[in-house]
Design a protein around this motif. Structure first.
Motif: not given
Ligand code: 5RP
Length: 222
Positions: A215-222
């Motif tokens: 809900p707070d935005g897109v998280i990038t998990i690398e």
């Protein structure tokens, strides 16, 4: 924010991984469909796309995006630059369960032919251990009872997906109730059974990057 709105955000974020002049591998499912719709805005920049299912091919064509057969694509380029697809579950090591839409085999092939797998999911797909979502296995029909027996020995409750035939003409067995502590070992064990085309654990072909919608935005998990 609804689940669909989170899916929409990650689908749009994945466009950043599409490079001009390349061939893009495209997955299957509702999140992949949103990505296809977004990809249409870049259709003149790319050579085309390789589809992981007949449904995806139809949607790409509907947008006027050139669809290439994988074998033809790999005569033009050594590998696809990127594969973009959703998942049913992902864990902290970016292992995935896929195949809710039944396209797991072609998805795994296109992922294997790509330099990078960008997985687009909403936060509801995050799990500590794979297995809460029933594990799909694509099986040649003759091997149905053999695979059912092996799934039971592994502690699962296998159910043949009713009224469903894959794009490759096979059946899907969904295995409920597994707690998958070693995804790679189970992926290998199930794939070694004669008659199994592939199973929906993507550990060898796990994601390189997970884009997770919240809900707070897109998280990038690398
Ligand atoms: C299809 C898949 C899909 O990626 C998976 O089922 C997720 O679908 P959705 O984006 O609709 O939640 O593996 O075979």
């Amino acid at each position: 924010m609804t689940q669909n709105e989170m899916k929409q955000k990650v689908a749009e974020a994945a466009l950043a991984y599409v490079e001009a002049g390349t061939i893009v591998g495209v997955g299957t499912g509702s999140t992949a469909n949103m990505f296809i719709d977004a990809l249409a805005t870049k259709k003149n920049d790319i050579i085309g796309a390789v589809a992981s299912s007949e449904a995806t091919a139809q949607r790409l064509k509907g947008h006027g995006i050139p669809v290439l057969d994988l074998n033809e694509a790999l005569k033009q380029v050594a590998s696809l630059s990127v594969y973009i697809d959703g998942a049913d579950e992902f864990d902290g090591k970016k292992n995935l369960t896929k195949g809710g839409g039944g396209a797991l085999t072609r998805e795994k092939i296109v992922a294997a032919a790509s330099d990078k797998f960008i997985c687009i999911v909403d936060e509801t797909k995050r799990v500590d251990h794979l297995g809460a979502f029933p594990l799909p296995i694509e099986v040649i029909p003759m091997a149905c009872e053999l695979v059912i027996g092996i799934a039971k020995k592994n502690g699962g409750e296998p159910k043949v997906r009713a009224g469903f035939t894959t794009d490759n003409g096979n059946i899907i067995i969904d295995v409920h109730g597994l707690k998958i502590t070693d995804p790679r070992a189970l992926e290998d064990e199930l794939n070694s059974v004669p008659g199994v085309v592939t199973n929906g654990i993507f550990s060898h072909q796990g994601a390189n990057v997970v884009l997770m919608g919240t809900p707070d935005g897109v998280i990038t998990i690398e």
